[in-house]
Design a protein around this motif. Structure first.
Motif, PDB file in Angstrom:
ATOM      1  N   TRP A 179       0.829  -1.202   0.000  1.00 48.67           N
ATOM      2  CA  TRP A 179       0.000   0.000   0.000  1.00 48.67           C
ATOM      3  C   TRP A 179       0.868   1.259   0.000  1.00 48.67           C
ATOM      4  O   TRP A 179       0.604   2.206  -0.744  1.00 48.67           O
ATOM      5  N   VAL A 180       1.934   1.270   0.818  1.00 52.49           N
ATOM      6  CA  VAL A 180       2.846   2.418   0.853  1.00 52.49           C
ATOM      7  C   VAL A 180       3.515   2.593  -0.508  1.00 52.49           C
ATOM      8  O   VAL A 180       3.633   3.708  -1.014  1.00 52.49           O
ATOM      9  N   ALA A 181       3.934   1.489  -1.123  1.00 49.30           N
ATOM     10  CA  ALA A 181       4.552   1.574  -2.454  1.00 49.30           C
ATOM     11  C   ALA A 181       3.574   2.161  -3.469  1.00 49.30           C
ATOM     12  O   ALA A 181       3.965   2.963  -4.323  1.00 49.30           O
ATOM     13  N   SER A 182       2.303   1.784  -3.361  1.00 48.41           N
ATOM     14  CA  SER A 182       1.314   2.325  -4.305  1.00 48.41           C
ATOM     15  C   SER A 182       1.051   3.813  -4.045  1.00 48.41           C
ATOM     16  O   SER A 182       0.734   4.554  -4.973  1.00 48.41           O
ATOM     17  N   LEU A 183       1.182   4.248  -2.802  1.00 49.57           N
ATOM     18  CA  LEU A 183       1.013   5.671  -2.492  1.00 49.57           C
ATOM     19  C   LEU A 183       2.175   6.494  -3.040  1.00 49.57           C
ATOM     20  O   LEU A 183       1.984   7.602  -3.545  1.00 49.57           O
ATOM     21  N   ILE A 184       3.377   5.948  -2.940  1.00 59.58           N
ATOM     22  CA  ILE A 184       4.556   6.681  -3.406  1.00 59.58           C
ATOM     23  C   ILE A 184       4.646   6.672  -4.930  1.00 59.58           C
ATOM     24  O   ILE A 184       4.955   7.678  -5.551  1.00 59.58           O
ATOM     25  N   LEU A 185       4.363   5.527  -5.534  1.00 58.55           N
ATOM     26  CA  LEU A 185       4.423   5.383  -6.992  1.00 58.55           C
ATOM     27  C   LEU A 185       3.009   5.377  -7.564  1.00 58.55           C
ATOM     28  O   LEU A 185       2.560   4.386  -8.126  1.00 58.55           O
ATOM     29  N   LYS A 186       2.325   6.473  -7.440  1.00 61.44           N
ATOM     30  CA  LYS A 186       0.897   6.544  -7.784  1.00 61.44           C
ATOM     31  C   LYS A 186       0.563   6.048  -9.184  1.00 61.44           C
ATOM     32  O   LYS A 186      -0.449   5.400  -9.386  1.00 61.44           O
ATOM     33  N   SER A 187       1.400   6.326 -10.157  1.00 59.90           N
ATOM     34  CA  SER A 187       1.084   5.878 -11.511  1.00 59.90           C
ATOM     35  C   SER A 187       1.760   4.553 -11.860  1.00 59.90           C
ATOM     36  O   SER A 187       1.396   3.930 -12.847  1.00 59.90           O
ATOM     37  N   ILE A 196      -0.456 -12.416 -11.984  1.00 59.00           N
ATOM     38  CA  ILE A 196      -1.377 -13.366 -11.350  1.00 59.00           C
ATOM     39  C   ILE A 196      -2.665 -12.659 -10.953  1.00 59.00           C
ATOM     40  O   ILE A 196      -3.765 -13.177 -11.159  1.00 59.00           O
ATOM     41  N   CYS A 197      -2.535 -11.463 -10.382  1.00 66.39           N
ATOM     42  CA  CYS A 197      -3.722 -10.690  -9.999  1.00 66.39           C
ATOM     43  C   CYS A 197      -4.583 -10.369 -11.213  1.00 66.39           C
ATOM     44  O   CYS A 197      -5.807 -10.387 -11.132  1.00 66.39           O
ATOM     45  N   GLY A 198      -3.951 -10.081 -12.338  1.00 60.54           N
ATOM     46  CA  GLY A 198      -4.696  -9.817 -13.554  1.00 60.54           C
ATOM     47  C   GLY A 198      -5.510 -11.019 -13.995  1.00 60.54           C
ATOM     48  O   GLY A 198      -6.648 -10.885 -14.449  1.00 60.54           O
ATOM     49  N   HIS A 199      -4.949 -12.214 -13.853  1.00 62.15           N
ATOM     50  CA  HIS A 199      -5.673 -13.433 -14.222  1.00 62.15           C
ATOM     51  C   HIS A 199      -6.784 -13.776 -13.238  1.00 62.15           C
ATOM     52  O   HIS A 199      -7.742 -14.453 -13.597  1.00 62.15           O
ATOM     53  N   LEU A 200      -6.632 -13.333 -12.001  1.00 63.65           N
ATOM     54  CA  LEU A 200      -7.636 -13.622 -10.977  1.00 63.65           C
ATOM     55  C   LEU A 200      -8.638 -12.475 -10.813  1.00 63.65           C
ATOM     56  O   LEU A 200      -9.450 -12.499  -9.883  1.00 63.65           O
ATOM     57  N   ALA A 201      -8.571 -11.481 -11.673  1.00 58.64           N
ATOM     58  CA  ALA A 201      -9.455 -10.310 -11.628  1.00 58.64           C
ATOM     59  C   ALA A 201      -9.329  -9.537 -10.319  1.00 58.64           C
ATOM     60  O   ALA A 201     -10.301  -8.988  -9.809  1.00 58.64           O
ATOM     61  N   VAL A 202      -8.128  -9.506  -9.770  1.00 58.65           N
ATOM     62  CA  VAL A 202      -7.835  -8.681  -8.598  1.00 58.65           C
ATOM     63  C   VAL A 202      -7.267  -7.369  -9.131  1.00 58.65           C
ATOM     64  O   VAL A 202      -6.380  -7.368  -9.984  1.00 58.65           O
ATOM     65  N   HIS A 203      -7.753  -6.261  -8.642  1.00 61.38           N
ATOM     66  CA  HIS A 203      -7.429  -4.953  -9.204  1.00 61.38           C
ATOM     67  C   HIS A 203      -6.093  -4.415  -8.675  1.00 61.38           C
ATOM     68  O   HIS A 203      -6.046  -3.505  -7.864  1.00 61.38           O
ATOM     69  N   PHE A 204      -5.006  -5.015  -9.170  1.00 65.36           N
ATOM     70  CA  PHE A 204      -3.647  -4.593  -8.819  1.00 65.36           C
ATOM     71  C   PHE A 204      -2.832  -4.606 -10.096  1.00 65.36           C
ATOM     72  O   PHE A 204      -2.880  -5.557 -10.867  1.00 65.36           O
ATOM     73  N   HIS A 205      -2.060  -3.531 -10.319  1.00 66.42           N
ATOM     74  CA  HIS A 205      -1.287  -3.459 -11.549  1.00 66.42           C
ATOM     75  C   HIS A 205       0.052  -2.769 -11.308  1.00 66.42           C
ATOM     76  O   HIS A 205       0.117  -1.745 -10.627  1.00 66.42           O
ATOM     77  N   VAL A 206       1.099  -3.367 -11.870  1.00 68.15           N
ATOM     78  CA  VAL A 206       2.420  -2.751 -11.899  1.00 68.15           C
ATOM     79  C   VAL A 206       2.668  -2.348 -13.346  1.00 68.15           C
ATOM     80  O   VAL A 206       2.612  -3.188 -14.244  1.00 68.15           O
ATOM     81  N   LYS A 207       2.907  -1.064 -13.566  1.00 70.45           N
ATOM     82  CA  LYS A 207       2.960  -0.508 -14.922  1.00 70.45           C
ATOM     83  C   LYS A 207       4.121  -1.053 -15.752  1.00 70.45           C
ATOM     84  O   LYS A 207       3.936  -1.464 -16.885  1.00 70.45           O
ATOM     85  N   ASN A 208       5.345  -1.034 -15.199  1.00 68.42           N
ATOM     86  CA  ASN A 208       6.522  -1.461 -15.949  1.00 68.42           C
ATOM     87  C   ASN A 208       7.622  -1.927 -15.006  1.00 68.42           C
ATOM     88  O   ASN A 208       7.447  -1.914 -13.785  1.00 68.42           O
ATOM     89  N   PHE A 209       8.747  -2.320 -15.595  1.00 67.26           N
ATOM     90  CA  PHE A 209       9.835  -2.864 -14.788  1.00 67.26           C
ATOM     91  C   PHE A 209      10.426  -1.815 -13.848  1.00 67.26           C
ATOM     92  O   PHE A 209      10.783  -2.138 -12.709  1.00 67.26           O
ATOM     93  N   VAL A 210      10.548  -0.584 -14.308  1.00 67.52           N
ATOM     94  CA  VAL A 210      11.119   0.469 -13.456  1.00 67.52           C
ATOM     95  C   VAL A 210      10.247   0.683 -12.223  1.00 67.52           C
ATOM     96  O   VAL A 210      10.753   0.785 -11.100  1.00 67.52           O
ATOM     97  N   ALA A 211       8.934   0.719 -12.417  1.00 68.29           N
ATOM     98  CA  ALA A 211       8.015   0.856 -11.282  1.00 68.29           C
ATOM     99  C   ALA A 211       8.142  -0.353 -10.349  1.00 68.29           C
ATOM    100  O   ALA A 211       8.108  -0.197  -9.126  1.00 68.29           O
ATOM    101  N   ALA A 212       8.303  -1.540 -10.924  1.00 59.97           N
ATOM    102  CA  ALA A 212       8.464  -2.746 -10.111  1.00 59.97           C
ATOM    103  C   ALA A 212       9.765  -2.698  -9.320  1.00 59.97           C
ATOM    104  O   ALA A 212       9.805  -3.082  -8.149  1.00 59.97           O
ATOM    105  N   LEU A 213      10.833  -2.223  -9.941  1.00 58.48           N
ATOM    106  CA  LEU A 213      12.128  -2.145  -9.262  1.00 58.48           C
ATOM    107  C   LEU A 213      12.086  -1.157  -8.106  1.00 58.48           C
ATOM    108  O   LEU A 213      12.487  -1.481  -6.976  1.00 58.48           O
ATOM    109  N   ILE A 214      11.566   0.036  -8.363  1.00 57.68           N
ATOM    110  CA  ILE A 214      11.457   1.039  -7.297  1.00 57.68           C
ATOM    111  C   ILE A 214      10.465   0.564  -6.236  1.00 57.68           C
ATOM    112  O   ILE A 214      10.706   0.715  -5.037  1.00 57.68           O
ATOM    113  N   GLY A 215       9.353  -0.017  -6.675  1.00 56.76           N
ATOM    114  CA  GLY A 215       8.366  -0.545  -5.736  1.00 56.76           C
ATOM    115  C   GLY A 215       8.932  -1.637  -4.849  1.00 56.76           C
ATOM    116  O   GLY A 215       8.653  -1.680  -3.651  1.00 56.76           O
TER     117      GLY A 215
END
Length: 129
Positions: free
Chosen positions: A16-24, A90-109
């Protein structure tokens, strides 16, 4: 069981904190829902993330042991980012509303998640101590 619940809670707060910091870059989509639905989504993602880190991450680290030694452990950050992206897939396949935009966002996250988790594990009591 208590340790498992604490671990999921720590993962949930860190995500949740990572999603707050990396809003997009890292998002939990409410899909028009309430805060309760957001909390449920965060907990489900934390559970999936915990399962990925428990079962898949050790296998990936075993197969990349040579790279871990060669890069003095820095490749671990890339592995953590890949685990976060796998959780998003996995969340995308299970219809859970969570998304990581790209690798850079994943690395920082993944760096943010690691830092928040370390702080929370330091603050929270440990039964083993």
């Amino acid at each position: 069981m208590k340790k498992f619940v604490i671990k999921i809670g720590v993962n949930a707060v860190a995500l949740w904190v990572a999603s707050l910091i990396l809003k997009s870059g890292i998002t939990f989509d409410r899909a028009g829902g309430s805060n309760v639905q957001l909390v449920e989504t965060v907990l489900i993602v934390a559970l999936i993330f915990g399962l990925v880190n428990t079962f898949i991450r050790p296998i990936v680290k075993l197969f990349s042991l040579g790279l871990i030694v060669l890069t003095v452990g820095l490749i671990t950050f890339v592995i953590n980012a890949l685990m976060l992206m796998l959780t998003s897939a996995i969340c995308g396949h299970l219809a859970v509303h969570f998304h990581v935009k790209n690798f850079v966002a994943a690395l920082i996250g993944s760096l943010i998640i690691t830092a928040v988790s370390m702080v929370l594990h330091t603050v929270l009591p440990d039964d083993a101590k």
